[in-house]
Structures are given as structure tokens and as C-alpha cells.
Design an enzyme around this catalytic site. Sequence first.
Site, PDB file in Angstrom:
ATOM      1  N   LYS A  38       0.887  -1.240  -0.135  1.00  0.00           N
ATOM      2  CA  LYS A  38      -0.018  -0.121   0.071  1.00  0.00           C
ATOM      3  C   LYS A  38       0.884   1.215   0.097  1.00  0.00           C
ATOM      4  O   LYS A  38       2.152   1.218   0.264  1.00  0.00           O
ATOM      5  CB  LYS A  38      -0.922  -0.043   1.124  1.00  0.00           C
ATOM      6  CG  LYS A  38      -0.130  -0.080   2.562  1.00  0.00           C
ATOM      7  CD  LYS A  38      -1.101   0.018   3.779  1.00  0.00           C
ATOM      8  CE  LYS A  38      -0.165   0.095   5.110  1.00  0.00           C
ATOM      9  NZ  LYS A  38      -1.230  -0.150   6.042  1.00  0.00           N
ATOM     10  N   TYR A 264      12.243  32.005   4.724  1.00  0.00           N
ATOM     11  CA  TYR A 264      11.042  32.532   5.037  1.00  0.00           C
ATOM     12  C   TYR A 264      11.144  32.794   6.463  1.00  0.00           C
ATOM     13  O   TYR A 264      11.632  32.317   7.301  1.00  0.00           O
ATOM     14  CB  TYR A 264       9.969  31.718   4.851  1.00  0.00           C
ATOM     15  CG  TYR A 264       9.622  31.488   3.220  1.00  0.00           C
ATOM     16  CD1 TYR A 264       9.354  32.667   2.454  1.00  0.00           C
ATOM     17  CD2 TYR A 264       9.487  30.264   2.465  1.00  0.00           C
ATOM     18  CE1 TYR A 264       9.058  32.874   1.049  1.00  0.00           C
ATOM     19  CE2 TYR A 264       9.315  30.178   1.224  1.00  0.00           C
ATOM     20  CZ  TYR A 264       9.150  31.443   0.539  1.00  0.00           C
ATOM     21  OH  TYR A 264       8.733  31.143  -1.079  1.00  0.00           O
TER      22      TYR A 264
END
Length: 369
Positions: A38, A264
Site C-alpha cells: 500500500k 522565509y
Amino acid sequence: MPKARETVLEIDLKALKHNYEYIKSKLKSNTKILAVVKAFAYGSDANEIANYLQNLEVDYFAVAYLSEGVALRDAGIKTPILVLHPQAINFKTLIERCLEPSLYNAKILNEFITIASKEKQSNYPVHIKFNTGLNRLGFGENEVDYVVSKASETSAIKVKSIFSHLAASEDLTEKAFTERQIKTFKSISEKFSNAIGYKPILHLANTSGILNYPEAHLDMVRTGIGLYGYGNSEKENEHLIPIATLKSVISQIHIIKKGETVGYNRAYKSDGLIKTATIPIGHADGIGRQYGNKKGFVTINGKKALIIGNVCMDMIMIDITDIDCHEGDEVIIFGNHPNASQFARTANTISYEIITAISQRVKRLIIDN
């Protein structure tokens, strides 16, 4: 292995074979192996991994959702595929693509029987999940008779397996709880098999269950993280090889003066002259903001370089003041040294999260030696 010239996730099939054979060595010869593929095979490449394991004659695959199973069928996978968390809206497609559902409550059981009957199915293989303590999905121990009665009154389905999931098999301080789960599941299995008149495949053990609880191997085991190189303990990690190495390169080098800031929100402020490198990988690629501000690190030429400032969407900045390196040099985020467990630990998380988070925009490079 080749030096990276861009951000790339290298997937080593030789390591996958090693891990598969190590897990197999822990089992009796007649114990089946279900490979969990998965989430893009835990962030790697589900089609490549499944095809390789199919050639190694793995007995079963498991995915979480229908779309993952359909993708494997489209890739040529013929091995049986268990869908662990199916939704009723997908049952018709599930049957059309010969996928096998986990049925975990009365609503899902009845809806699948209804659709299988409408589709004129006979003895369609289903898997019944019982909850023995994880409290996530599954019928209760007191619902055995109900499930048997519903399965017995229709010819549309046949119970291929019954299974449960261990909650803490990697944590030996929870050994008493795990042993209660094993005992409960064995009790459910005996009652179920006696009532329905035949013995389905029984499976309970995940990777840590395989390694820590041989009495829980039963007819089949399910291995996910172990295939990809992690045994949930430092001891077992020594026997396994991470199949995925996340690499990138240095795009640009800067000299940062005292008092200047990086990134940032000016999250990093230099207290002296330093040298930084910008790497083309960021939180859109799976390296979350929690790794910024000197928590996470990468490796260049065998030396650790801390991530400074906030992680950007597409880039990270690292401190290379004491590292001899140049623009274009290779950068290792995780692989063997450090592995994904060690990298994830810097942000108080686990290997599962970091390896499954690697964006599909990161190029996968299959290494088959």
C-alpha cells in the site's frame, strides 16, 4: 550506485530480495507470506516492487484502497490482492478486477454480499477482520456467530481468511497485551472454523509480530515495513537493508555574513560568517517543516549538515561551513547512513511517515544488480 544529478529516490531491488529472504528465514516452510504494498509500496514504487516480489513467488499482496489494487492489476500483477479498507461504492469494480475485500463490520459484510449476489458471484473470496485490541477496524469477538450465519446463508462469498492486527508487537514492554491479542485471535479462529465447517487461512503477525512472536505466525504473515528495510528495533535493523535512498544535489552555495538571515520569516539569523547550500527538495516532496531550524540534517561527503531556517515548499537550506563541497555535489537525505528511522527521529516521528511521504514528483530510479 551512480552519483545523483537531481533529486531522486533510488530503489534497490537487491536489498528488497535480501529483506524478503531474511523474513522468510524466520518462518516455517509452509507459512505463506503476504507483502503489503500500500501507499506506493511504502513510498517507493508499487508496480516495480510487486512485479519483483511476484517473480519471487510471494503468496499474497495487500493494499489499503481499491485504486491501489486496480493499479497493480493494470501493471500485470496476477497474485491475489487483499484490499484492507474497501468502501461499498467500489465493490462492483473490486469484483471486476478480481480483488479480495476485507470485511470488517456488519454494514460492509451485508453490502458486499448484496453486490456479489447481483453480480452472480459464487464463492467469491473474502477476508473477515476481527478486532482484538487495536480498536480501528474489525468485528468483535462476540460477532463470530453473526458472521458465520451471514456467510453460510449465501453461496455468493466464501471466507478465504480471517485475520486481526497486533497493536504493539514492536514494543516488548507491551508483551502481555500482545500475548492476550494472540490468545484472543486463536480463540476466535477456533470458534469460527468449527462453526463454518472449514478452516480459512489465519493471519495475525505484522513485521514486528514475525520477528518477536513466532507463535503468531499461523498460516500466513503480513510484512510491510520489514520488506523496505526496517525492523522497528536497532537489533533487527542490523539484519535488514533499506531499499530506498533519497538523494539530491547542491544547487547553489552562499556566504552568509553575521546578522544576515536565511529563508522565509527570517527564521535563521547568523551569529557569524557561515556558508550555506540550497538543495532542491522541500515540504512538497515530503520533507516537512518540522525538520527545519537545525532539527533535521543531510549528509554531504560523509559529513552532517544541519537544515537551517524554515523548510520551503521546494527547497531546504543547509549549513556547510565546515564541509568541503561544491555546487553540483551529491547530498544524501536518508538511505543506509543515516537511514529513514534516524532521519525521522530528529523530528520525533517514525520511518513509516518519512518514507511514505516522499512525493510522487520525486523521480524513482530502480537499481537492479
